[in-house]
Motif scaffolding. Structure first.
Motif, PDB file in Angstrom:
ATOM      1  N   ARG A 184       0.832  -1.206   0.000  1.00 25.56           N
ATOM      2  CA  ARG A 184       0.000   0.000   0.000  1.00 25.56           C
ATOM      3  C   ARG A 184       0.867   1.257   0.000  1.00 25.56           C
ATOM      4  NH1 ARG A 184      -3.389  -3.297  -0.610  1.00 25.56           N
ATOM      5  NH2 ARG A 184      -5.482  -3.446   0.257  1.00 25.56           N
ATOM      6  N   THR A 185       1.991   1.203   0.721  1.00 27.01           N
ATOM      7  CA  THR A 185       2.789   2.415   0.899  1.00 27.01           C
ATOM      8  C   THR A 185       4.048   2.457   0.027  1.00 27.01           C
ATOM      9  OG1 THR A 185       3.985   1.356   2.708  1.00 27.01           O
ATOM     10  CG2 THR A 185       2.065   2.662   3.312  1.00 27.01           C
ATOM     11  N   LEU A 186       4.395   1.337  -0.571  1.00 27.37           N
ATOM     12  CA  LEU A 186       5.736   1.232  -1.163  1.00 27.37           C
ATOM     13  C   LEU A 186       5.684   0.426  -2.455  1.00 27.37           C
ATOM     14  CD1 LEU A 186       8.612   1.973  -0.179  1.00 27.37           C
ATOM     15  CD2 LEU A 186       8.774  -0.307   0.800  1.00 27.37           C
ATOM     16  N   ALA A 187       6.341   0.942  -3.501  1.00 20.93           N
ATOM     17  CA  ALA A 187       6.401   0.192  -4.760  1.00 20.93           C
ATOM     18  C   ALA A 187       7.324  -1.019  -4.595  1.00 20.93           C
ATOM     19  CB  ALA A 187       6.932   1.099  -5.862  1.00 20.93           C
ATOM     20  N   GLY A 188       7.043  -2.069  -5.343  1.00 24.87           N
ATOM     21  CA  GLY A 188       7.891  -3.265  -5.301  1.00 24.87           C
ATOM     22  C   GLY A 188       9.223  -3.033  -6.005  1.00 24.87           C
ATOM     23  N   ALA A 189      10.145  -3.993  -5.826  1.00 24.72           N
ATOM     24  CA  ALA A 189      11.488  -3.879  -6.417  1.00 24.72           C
ATOM     25  C   ALA A 189      11.456  -4.208  -7.903  1.00 24.72           C
ATOM     26  CB  ALA A 189      12.430  -4.846  -5.712  1.00 24.72           C
ATOM     27  N   LYS A 190      12.294  -3.486  -8.661  1.00 26.87           N
ATOM     28  CA  LYS A 190      12.507  -3.833 -10.075  1.00 26.87           C
ATOM     29  C   LYS A 190      14.013  -3.858 -10.307  1.00 26.87           C
ATOM     30  CE  LYS A 190       8.264  -2.044 -12.074  1.00 26.87           C
ATOM     31  NZ  LYS A 190       7.707  -1.410 -10.853  1.00 26.87           N
ATOM     32  N   PRO A 191      14.677  -4.935  -9.892  1.00 26.34           N
ATOM     33  CA  PRO A 191      16.137  -4.944  -9.977  1.00 26.34           C
ATOM     34  C   PRO A 191      16.621  -4.878 -11.424  1.00 26.34           C
ATOM     35  CG  PRO A 191      15.287  -6.929  -8.870  1.00 26.34           C
ATOM     36  CD  PRO A 191      14.117  -6.178  -9.383  1.00 26.34           C
ATOM     37  N   PRO A 192      17.820  -4.323 -11.634  1.00 24.41           N
ATOM     38  CA  PRO A 192      18.364  -4.291 -12.993  1.00 24.41           C
ATOM     39  C   PRO A 192      18.624  -5.728 -13.449  1.00 24.41           C
ATOM     40  CG  PRO A 192      20.017  -3.626 -11.374  1.00 24.41           C
ATOM     41  CD  PRO A 192      18.724  -3.770 -10.645  1.00 24.41           C
ATOM     42  N   LEU A 193      18.334  -6.022 -14.712  1.00 23.83           N
ATOM     43  CA  LEU A 193      18.429  -7.428 -15.146  1.00 23.83           C
ATOM     44  C   LEU A 193      19.664  -7.711 -15.995  1.00 23.83           C
ATOM     45  CD1 LEU A 193      14.642  -8.140 -15.766  1.00 23.83           C
ATOM     46  CD2 LEU A 193      16.028  -8.702 -13.768  1.00 23.83           C
ATOM     47  N   GLU A 194      20.677  -6.845 -15.934  1.00 25.40           N
ATOM     48  CA  GLU A 194      21.923  -7.136 -16.665  1.00 25.40           C
ATOM     49  C   GLU A 194      22.627  -8.321 -16.018  1.00 25.40           C
ATOM     50  OE1 GLU A 194      24.486  -3.590 -17.293  1.00 25.40           O
ATOM     51  OE2 GLU A 194      22.605  -2.564 -16.784  1.00 25.40           O
ATOM     52  N   PRO A 195      23.229  -9.208 -16.834  1.00 22.15           N
ATOM     53  CA  PRO A 195      23.923 -10.364 -16.264  1.00 22.15           C
ATOM     54  C   PRO A 195      25.011  -9.955 -15.263  1.00 22.15           C
ATOM     55  CG  PRO A 195      23.788 -10.521 -18.646  1.00 22.15           C
ATOM     56  CD  PRO A 195      23.283  -9.164 -18.284  1.00 22.15           C
ATOM     57  N   VAL A 196      25.199 -10.796 -14.243  1.00 19.43           N
ATOM     58  CA  VAL A 196      26.210 -10.509 -13.221  1.00 19.43           C
ATOM     59  C   VAL A 196      27.160 -11.701 -13.071  1.00 19.43           C
ATOM     60  CG1 VAL A 196      24.655  -9.005 -11.901  1.00 19.43           C
ATOM     61  CG2 VAL A 196      24.822 -11.414 -11.304  1.00 19.43           C
ATOM     62  N   ASP A 197      28.313 -11.438 -12.495  1.00 19.27           N
ATOM     63  CA  ASP A 197      29.238 -12.526 -12.182  1.00 19.27           C
ATOM     64  C   ASP A 197      28.849 -13.179 -10.867  1.00 19.27           C
ATOM     65  OD1 ASP A 197      31.318 -12.193 -14.362  1.00 19.27           O
ATOM     66  OD2 ASP A 197      31.146 -10.162 -13.549  1.00 19.27           O
ATOM     67  N   VAL A 198      28.535 -12.347  -9.880  1.00 19.50           N
ATOM     68  CA  VAL A 198      28.215 -12.867  -8.548  1.00 19.50           C
ATOM     69  C   VAL A 198      26.843 -12.344  -8.119  1.00 19.50           C
ATOM     70  CG1 VAL A 198      28.971 -13.034  -6.144  1.00 19.50           C
ATOM     71  CG2 VAL A 198      30.671 -12.755  -7.972  1.00 19.50           C
ATOM     72  N   LEU A 199      25.989 -13.270  -7.674  1.00 13.94           N
ATOM     73  CA  LEU A 199      24.699 -12.877  -7.097  1.00 13.94           C
ATOM     74  C   LEU A 199      24.681 -13.328  -5.650  1.00 13.94           C
ATOM     75  CD1 LEU A 199      21.656 -12.060  -7.147  1.00 13.94           C
ATOM     76  CD2 LEU A 199      21.162 -14.381  -7.955  1.00 13.94           C
ATOM     77  N   VAL A 200      24.480 -12.372  -4.729  1.00 11.12           N
ATOM     78  CA  VAL A 200      24.297 -12.722  -3.311  1.00 11.12           C
ATOM     79  C   VAL A 200      22.811 -12.543  -3.041  1.00 11.12           C
ATOM     80  CG1 VAL A 200      24.964 -12.234  -0.930  1.00 11.12           C
ATOM     81  CG2 VAL A 200      26.609 -11.864  -2.782  1.00 11.12           C
ATOM     82  N   THR A 201      22.108 -13.667  -2.838  1.00  7.35           N
ATOM     83  CA  THR A 201      20.648 -13.570  -2.754  1.00  7.35           C
ATOM     84  C   THR A 201      20.133 -13.902  -1.366  1.00  7.35           C
ATOM     85  OG1 THR A 201      18.553 -14.331  -3.714  1.00  7.35           O
ATOM     86  CG2 THR A 201      20.293 -15.968  -3.580  1.00  7.35           C
ATOM     87  N   GLU A 202      19.124 -13.153  -0.940  1.00  7.13           N
ATOM     88  CA  GLU A 202      18.447 -13.520   0.302  1.00  7.13           C
ATOM     89  C   GLU A 202      17.656 -14.798   0.034  1.00  7.13           C
ATOM     90  OE1 GLU A 202      14.788 -13.012   1.540  1.00  7.13           O
ATOM     91  OE2 GLU A 202      14.272 -11.055   0.639  1.00  7.13           O
ATOM     92  N   THR A 203      17.411 -15.604   1.070  1.00 13.00           N
ATOM     93  CA  THR A 203      16.710 -16.879   0.892  1.00 13.00           C
ATOM     94  C   THR A 203      15.636 -17.056   1.969  1.00 13.00           C
ATOM     95  OG1 THR A 203      18.374 -17.976   2.265  1.00 13.00           O
ATOM     96  CG2 THR A 203      18.740 -18.029  -0.098  1.00 13.00           C
ATOM     97  N   THR A 204      15.164 -15.931   2.547  1.00 18.05           N
ATOM     98  CA  THR A 204      14.292 -15.995   3.728  1.00 18.05           C
ATOM     99  C   THR A 204      13.163 -17.023   3.594  1.00 18.05           C
ATOM    100  OG1 THR A 204      14.677 -13.629   3.861  1.00 18.05           O
ATOM    101  CG2 THR A 204      13.060 -14.529   5.386  1.00 18.05           C
ATOM    102  N   ARG A 205      12.480 -17.006   2.434  1.00 17.93           N
ATOM    103  CA  ARG A 205      11.278 -17.844   2.294  1.00 17.93           C
ATOM    104  C   ARG A 205      11.553 -19.182   1.600  1.00 17.93           C
ATOM    105  NH1 ARG A 205       6.075 -15.544   2.819  1.00 17.93           N
ATOM    106  NH2 ARG A 205       5.369 -16.776   1.057  1.00 17.93           N
ATOM    107  N   GLY A 206      12.809 -19.606   1.607  1.00 17.24           N
ATOM    108  CA  GLY A 206      13.172 -20.859   0.921  1.00 17.24           C
ATOM    109  C   GLY A 206      12.426 -22.075   1.433  1.00 17.24           C
ATOM    110  N   ALA A 207      12.041 -22.079   2.701  1.00 15.22           N
ATOM    111  CA  ALA A 207      11.354 -23.255   3.246  1.00 15.22           C
ATOM    112  C   ALA A 207       9.836 -23.048   3.265  1.00 15.22           C
ATOM    113  CB  ALA A 207      11.858 -23.549   4.650  1.00 15.22           C
ATOM    114  N   THR A 208       9.370 -21.959   2.631  1.00 10.98           N
ATOM    115  CA  THR A 208       7.937 -21.626   2.674  1.00 10.98           C
ATOM    116  C   THR A 208       7.363 -21.583   1.265  1.00 10.98           C
ATOM    117  OG1 THR A 208       8.563 -20.130   4.458  1.00 10.98           O
ATOM    118  CG2 THR A 208       6.302 -19.973   3.692  1.00 10.98           C
ATOM    119  N   ALA A 209       6.502 -22.566   0.949  1.00 12.43           N
ATOM    120  CA  ALA A 209       5.839 -22.545  -0.358  1.00 12.43           C
ATOM    121  C   ALA A 209       4.592 -21.691  -0.226  1.00 12.43           C
ATOM    122  CB  ALA A 209       5.453 -23.956  -0.760  1.00 12.43           C
TER     123      ALA A 209
END
Ligand SMILES: [Zn+2]
Length: 450
Positions: A184-209
């Motif tokens: 309601r208060t905040l737009a969602g993320a639109k990360p840049p989609l250029e290829p990268v060498d290293v991605l450090v990704t959050e995984t908070t919801r990895g165990a939650t379908a």
């Protein structure tokens, strides 16, 4: 790049990463572990040689990312701290609150080393803060080398940023805590989609379908309907929330619901820090385009502070909606005390709107069956579960499938799994098995050459 996770307990906690790229040394975030107190709650700053950092980046102001930044900055006084304008506003209120909490813990838990820092450390930190506009690259030069860093809007909470680091040799993307959905208060993320060498990704919801029938918007509708029903039958609704972000999002959601008459008009009680942060959200909204928020919302819904002395287990002073921290109903917080008053009455509802760690009282309540006893150990109170207990999936984190799709699009050579419990990281590791990338689930304090 070299990467070291300095959160000694692994999982989610005292977030702090030490990175080296193209001769630059920098740290990302410096949090406090919410389940520990005193020095045990700190990242291992000792692994960073004193005053060796070229800069520090703060992704956002939740305390598991921000809470120990005054210490890291004190040990690295020459390092500027890059952050968004929103975070520069919010960090002040969050850190001064953190000092008050540590002073209280000193008394209650008898930990003489608290508080870990004082007001003077905060002033020094603020003088090192350098707010950057999102999506605007900054080039840093040192000994003939250069590094370009960009903060990217991350959606998770006001001020939250992901980070792109680019040098002649490599490009890296750090998601930070990330949410793609609009709130309601905040737009969602639109990360840049250029290829990268290293991605450090959050995984908070990895165990939650995510159940496909429980998309975010349906969850909001269901939540409003449940509050409406509770109030109509004469009960009160307790909504445990994080003071930063979720509280303000819920205020706007309630205002809409009152306006549509989906919920009968009753008083809304809010706890202190969340009410204060409303003013900071208002200020950020006035000065930046990413946040939509006005402090008028408090007046529109007739929000009022909690009654001063809440008695554990005693009948509530008034029917209403209680929007209070902590989100996981941690001991001695307003949501914990109020739950002890509300749980035994079948007209009331306790409605969780975010993640609850299973080891917290909120997590325990969610697994207690109706009619069973629930123990409020910290206040020596026992109550039968008669109130309606529900959890709504309104997480501030991206769904795991969305993060997988991001990983696919960025074609990284290396993926580092970060900010997730072991089960969550394992899901990502398995799901990324067929990708060409090297997958690293970093051991705490071990340095990886990438
Ligand atoms: Zn966060």
């Amino acid at each position: 790049m070299r990467f070291t996770d300095l959160n000694p307990h692994g999982g989610i906690g005292a977030n702090c990463c030490l990175c080296e790229s193209n001769g630059f040394r920098f740290a990302i975030d410096s949090g406090l572990h919410p389940k520990f107190a005193g020095s045990e709650s700190l990242p291992k700053h000792g692994e960073i040689e004193r005053n060796s950092l070229d800069f520090i980046v703060l992704t956002h102001c939740h305390l598991d990312h921000l809470g120990s930044l005054p210490l890291l900055s004190r040990q690295n006084p020459d390092a500027p701290v890059f952050l968004t304008y929103g975070s520069s506003v919010l960090s002040r209120r969050m850190l001064s609150n953190s000092i008050s909490v540590m002073k209280r813990q000193r008394r209650e838990l008898n930990i003489p080393e608290l508080p870990l820092y004082g007001r003077g450390d905060l002033s020094s930190l603020y003088s090192r803060m350098k707010p950057l506009s999102s999506e605007s690259p900054l080039t840093i030069e040192k000994e003939g080398r250069s590094l370009e860093l960009t903060l990217n809007h991350a959606g998770h909470v006001a001020g939250a940023a992901s980070l792109t680091i680019k040098s002649k040799e490599e490009r890296s993307f750090f998601t930070g805590d990330l949410l793609f959905n609009d709130q309601r208060t905040l737009a969602g993320a639109k990360p840049p989609l250029e290829p990268v060498d290293v991605l450090v990704t959050e995984t908070t919801r990895g165990a939650t379908a995510r159940d496909p029938s429980r998309q975010r918007e349906n969850e909001v509708v269901d939540l409003i309907a449940t509050i409406g029903k509770t109030i109509r039958k004469g009960g009160s609704a307790l909504i445990p929330v994080f003071a930063l972000g979720r509280m303000q999002e819920m205020l706007v959601t309630l205002e809409e619901a009152f306006r549509r008459k989906a919920i009968p008009k009753v008083p809304v009680f809010c706890s202190g820090l969340g009410m204060d942060l409303v003013n900071h959200f208002h200020e950020i909204s006035k000065n930046s385009k990413t946040l939509r928020f006005s402090r008028k919302v408090l007046k529109l819904i007739g929000a009022r502070p909690l009654p001063r002395k809440l008695q554990p287990g005693r009948e509530l002073p008034m029917q209403g909606i209680y929007l209070v921290s902590s989100g996981m109903m941690v001991e001695h917080t307003p949501s914990y005390i109020l739950a002890s008053s509300m749980l035994g009455n079948d007209r009331n509802s306790i409605l969780f709107v975010g993640y609850c760690d299973p080891s917290t009282p909120g997590g325990a309540l969610l697994t207690t069956q109706p009619g069973q006893d629930f123990e409020f150990e910290a206040i020596q109170w026992r109550e039968k579960v008669r109130a309606r207990i529900r959890q709504f999936d309104l997480s501030g984190h991206a769904d795991r499938e969305e993060l997988l799709r991001l990983a696919e699009k960025l074609c990284p050579k290396t993926i580092i799994l970060h900010h997730g419990d072991p089960a969550a990281r394992s899901w990502f590791e398995e799901s990324l098995q067929d990708s060409e990338a090297r997958i690293i689930d970093p051991e705490p304090l071990k340095t990886y050459e990438i």
